[in-house]
Design a protein around this motif. Structure first.
Motif, PDB file in Angstrom:
ATOM      1  N   GLU A 239       0.843  -1.197   0.000  1.00  0.00           N
ATOM      2  CA  GLU A 239       0.000   0.000   0.000  1.00  0.00           C
ATOM      3  C   GLU A 239       0.878   1.246   0.000  1.00  0.00           C
ATOM      4  O   GLU A 239       0.629   2.206  -0.754  1.00  0.00           O
ATOM      5  CB  GLU A 239      -0.922  -0.001   1.220  1.00  0.00           C
ATOM      6  CG  GLU A 239      -1.822   1.233   1.277  1.00  0.00           C
ATOM      7  CD  GLU A 239      -2.758   1.220   2.465  1.00  0.00           C
ATOM      8  OE1 GLU A 239      -3.677   2.054   2.487  1.00  0.00           O
ATOM      9  OE2 GLU A 239      -2.568   0.383   3.382  1.00  0.00           O
ATOM     10  N   GLU A 240       1.922   1.256   0.804  1.00  0.00           N
ATOM     11  CA  GLU A 240       2.844   2.398   0.860  1.00  0.00           C
ATOM     12  C   GLU A 240       3.558   2.607  -0.477  1.00  0.00           C
ATOM     13  O   GLU A 240       3.840   3.744  -0.868  1.00  0.00           O
ATOM     14  CB  GLU A 240       3.883   2.169   1.962  1.00  0.00           C
ATOM     15  CG  GLU A 240       3.318   2.203   3.367  1.00  0.00           C
ATOM     16  CD  GLU A 240       4.358   1.809   4.408  1.00  0.00           C
ATOM     17  OE1 GLU A 240       5.505   1.505   4.024  1.00  0.00           O
ATOM     18  OE2 GLU A 240       4.010   1.806   5.605  1.00  0.00           O
ATOM     19  N   LEU A 241       3.818   1.514  -1.186  1.00  0.00           N
ATOM     20  CA  LEU A 241       4.532   1.601  -2.460  1.00  0.00           C
ATOM     21  C   LEU A 241       3.630   2.002  -3.620  1.00  0.00           C
ATOM     22  O   LEU A 241       4.119   2.271  -4.716  1.00  0.00           O
ATOM     23  CB  LEU A 241       5.203   0.263  -2.776  1.00  0.00           C
ATOM     24  CG  LEU A 241       6.413  -0.093  -1.905  1.00  0.00           C
ATOM     25  CD1 LEU A 241       6.827  -1.541  -2.128  1.00  0.00           C
ATOM     26  CD2 LEU A 241       7.579   0.853  -2.220  1.00  0.00           C
ATOM     27  N   GLY A 242       2.319   2.018  -3.390  1.00  0.00           N
ATOM     28  CA  GLY A 242       1.425   2.519  -4.434  1.00  0.00           C
ATOM     29  C   GLY A 242       0.448   1.534  -5.023  1.00  0.00           C
ATOM     30  O   GLY A 242      -0.282   1.870  -5.958  1.00  0.00           O
ATOM     31  N   ALA A 243       0.388   0.309  -4.497  1.00  0.00           N
ATOM     32  CA  ALA A 243      -0.610  -0.637  -5.001  1.00  0.00           C
ATOM     33  C   ALA A 243      -2.008  -0.086  -4.756  1.00  0.00           C
ATOM     34  O   ALA A 243      -2.298   0.451  -3.690  1.00  0.00           O
ATOM     35  CB  ALA A 243      -0.457  -1.993  -4.314  1.00  0.00           C
ATOM     36  N   GLY A 244      -2.867  -0.221  -5.757  1.00  0.00           N
ATOM     37  CA  GLY A 244      -4.226   0.293  -5.630  1.00  0.00           C
ATOM     38  C   GLY A 244      -5.191  -0.685  -5.011  1.00  0.00           C
ATOM     39  O   GLY A 244      -6.270  -0.309  -4.542  1.00  0.00           O
ATOM     40  N   SER A 245      -4.814  -1.973  -5.002  1.00  0.00           N
ATOM     41  CA  SER A 245      -5.661  -3.005  -4.417  1.00  0.00           C
ATOM     42  C   SER A 245      -4.824  -4.248  -4.152  1.00  0.00           C
ATOM     43  O   SER A 245      -3.692  -4.376  -4.634  1.00  0.00           O
ATOM     44  CB  SER A 245      -6.832  -3.357  -5.347  1.00  0.00           C
ATOM     45  OG  SER A 245      -6.354  -3.809  -6.608  1.00  0.00           O
ATOM     46  N   LEU A 246      -5.392  -5.154  -3.361  1.00  0.00           N
ATOM     47  CA  LEU A 246      -4.731  -6.413  -3.032  1.00  0.00           C
ATOM     48  C   LEU A 246      -5.659  -7.573  -3.371  1.00  0.00           C
ATOM     49  O   LEU A 246      -6.886  -7.448  -3.255  1.00  0.00           O
ATOM     50  CB  LEU A 246      -4.389  -6.474  -1.536  1.00  0.00           C
ATOM     51  CG  LEU A 246      -3.478  -5.380  -0.987  1.00  0.00           C
ATOM     52  CD1 LEU A 246      -3.432  -5.454   0.543  1.00  0.00           C
ATOM     53  CD2 LEU A 246      -2.082  -5.478  -1.568  1.00  0.00           C
ATOM     54  N   LEU A 247      -5.075  -8.679  -3.779  1.00  0.00           N
ATOM     55  CA  LEU A 247      -5.820  -9.918  -3.987  1.00  0.00           C
ATOM     56  C   LEU A 247      -5.324 -10.916  -2.955  1.00  0.00           C
ATOM     57  O   LEU A 247      -4.164 -11.340  -3.003  1.00  0.00           O
ATOM     58  CB  LEU A 247      -5.591 -10.457  -5.400  1.00  0.00           C
ATOM     59  CG  LEU A 247      -6.140 -11.857  -5.687  1.00  0.00           C
ATOM     60  CD1 LEU A 247      -7.669 -11.856  -5.657  1.00  0.00           C
ATOM     61  CD2 LEU A 247      -5.641 -12.375  -7.031  1.00  0.00           C
ATOM     62  N   PHE A 248      -6.189 -11.288  -2.026  1.00  0.00           N
ATOM     63  CA  PHE A 248      -5.787 -12.212  -0.973  1.00  0.00           C
ATOM     64  C   PHE A 248      -6.391 -13.587  -1.222  1.00  0.00           C
ATOM     65  O   PHE A 248      -7.612 -13.754  -1.237  1.00  0.00           O
ATOM     66  CB  PHE A 248      -6.225 -11.719   0.402  1.00  0.00           C
ATOM     67  CG  PHE A 248      -5.880 -12.687   1.503  1.00  0.00           C
ATOM     68  CD1 PHE A 248      -4.565 -12.875   1.889  1.00  0.00           C
ATOM     69  CD2 PHE A 248      -6.869 -13.447   2.119  1.00  0.00           C
ATOM     70  CE1 PHE A 248      -4.233 -13.788   2.886  1.00  0.00           C
ATOM     71  CE2 PHE A 248      -6.547 -14.355   3.115  1.00  0.00           C
ATOM     72  CZ  PHE A 248      -5.220 -14.530   3.493  1.00  0.00           C
ATOM     73  N   THR A 249      -5.525 -14.576  -1.431  1.00  0.00           N
ATOM     74  CA  THR A 249      -5.972 -15.958  -1.619  1.00  0.00           C
ATOM     75  C   THR A 249      -5.541 -16.796  -0.430  1.00  0.00           C
ATOM     76  O   THR A 249      -4.361 -16.852  -0.101  1.00  0.00           O
ATOM     77  CB  THR A 249      -5.376 -16.558  -2.908  1.00  0.00           C
ATOM     78  OG1 THR A 249      -5.826 -15.800  -4.036  1.00  0.00           O
ATOM     79  CG2 THR A 249      -5.825 -18.005  -3.081  1.00  0.00           C
ATOM     80  N   ASN A 250      -6.498 -17.429   0.187  1.00  0.00           N
ATOM     81  CA  ASN A 250      -6.215 -18.349   1.284  1.00  0.00           C
ATOM     82  C   ASN A 250      -5.990 -19.732   0.675  1.00  0.00           C
ATOM     83  O   ASN A 250      -6.939 -20.461   0.375  1.00  0.00           O
ATOM     84  CB  ASN A 250      -7.386 -18.364   2.272  1.00  0.00           C
ATOM     85  CG  ASN A 250      -7.066 -19.167   3.522  1.00  0.00           C
ATOM     86  OD1 ASN A 250      -6.051 -19.851   3.593  1.00  0.00           O
ATOM     87  ND2 ASN A 250      -7.935 -19.079   4.511  1.00  0.00           N
ATOM     88  N   ILE A 251      -4.729 -20.096   0.467  1.00  0.00           N
ATOM     89  CA  ILE A 251      -4.403 -21.373  -0.180  1.00  0.00           C
ATOM     90  C   ILE A 251      -4.897 -22.545   0.653  1.00  0.00           C
ATOM     91  O   ILE A 251      -5.225 -23.612   0.114  1.00  0.00           O
ATOM     92  CB  ILE A 251      -2.884 -21.491  -0.406  1.00  0.00           C
ATOM     93  CG1 ILE A 251      -2.369 -20.313  -1.238  1.00  0.00           C
ATOM     94  CG2 ILE A 251      -2.533 -22.800  -1.101  1.00  0.00           C
ATOM     95  CD1 ILE A 251      -0.851 -20.268  -1.359  1.00  0.00           C
TER      96      ILE A 251
END
Length: 247
Positions: free
Chosen positions: A162-174
């Protein structure tokens, strides 16, 4: 923004597949024409398509790039948002997709190994076009097609990206991915609470109640694969149950 159901179009060897735990050869579903599959999801009401080149993710070679290009060309005029991941290892890989017309690239291994890549892409194309995938097994992020385990947690790296500039995250629970045994919402909720950017959840959706559970974590969307492809529910049923849930 309303919670969104995003159908997955995972590609391996030119086909649309659904794997169990990301393991090659474990296909639950194998369909010959990913382009037709993508167009069908749009016709059923999908507002976003989630395209993953599994050959790229597992082998680092984006064999399905021509199919992705066709999907972009044929589905973009239908007004759909397209996000693409799998085998994006460099700035040039990501830039090529964004210039092709992909709305959002999903970085995984490349971002973990070279976090500055996120900053470079966000600076060149805008944060909203950069998503970072955090694929978690036993609390730690997995990379290289889930073949290797890092020492980082999703919460730790989510804040960093987020600090580096990502606009969103995709979280996958393997731990729940592809097993068709339901979701574990706690890790998703922890990540959502730790960042101020949208989190798209993935992994384990089996029934309509799982969709409601993920929505209530505060996630912005959920990617659904096997449950849709094996007929646990339809995309229309998923959209309706979300629209009916006002809590």
């Amino acid at each position: 923004m309303s919670f969104e159901i995003i159908p997955a179009v995972d590609m391996r060897n030119g086909k649309c597949v659904q794997l169990v735990q990301g393991v090659p050869g474990s296909e639950l579903v194998s369909l010959d024409d990913p382009v037709a599959v993508a167009k069908d999801w749009v016709s059923q009401g999908a507002r976003t398509l989630h395209l993953i080149d599994l050959d790229g993710a597992i082998e680092g070679k984006r064999h399905n790039a021509p199919i992705i290009e066709r999907i972009v060309k044929e589905c973009k005029p239908m007004g759909v948002v397209i996000q693409v991941g799998g085998g994006i290892r460099s700035f040039e890989d990501a830039a090529g997709l964004l210039e092709l017309g992909v709305d959002r690239v999903i970085l995984s291994t490349a971002a973990i190994k070279n976090p500055d890549l996120v900053k470079q892409l966000a600076g060149s194309f805008g944060s909203e076009r950069v998503n970072v995938a955090l694929d978690s097994r036993n609390g730690k992020i997995s990379i290289e097609g889930w073949k290797k385990q890092s020492e980082h947690t999703a919460v730790e790296m989510g804040s960093r990206f987020e600090e580096l500039g990502a606009g969103s995250l995709l979280f996958t629970n393997i731990d729940t991915e592809g097993l068709m045994k339901g979701v574990n919402t706690k890790p998703t909720e922890e990540l959502v609470r730790s960042v101020n950017i949208p989190v798209i959840a993935s992994g384990g959706v089996t029934g309509l109640s799982d969709l409601i559970a993920i929505k209530r974590t505060g996630a912005s969307a959920v990617v659904v694969g096997s449950a849709l492809y094996t007929g646990k529910f339809t995309l229309a049923e998923a959209i309706n149950i979300i629209n009916e849930d006002i809590n």
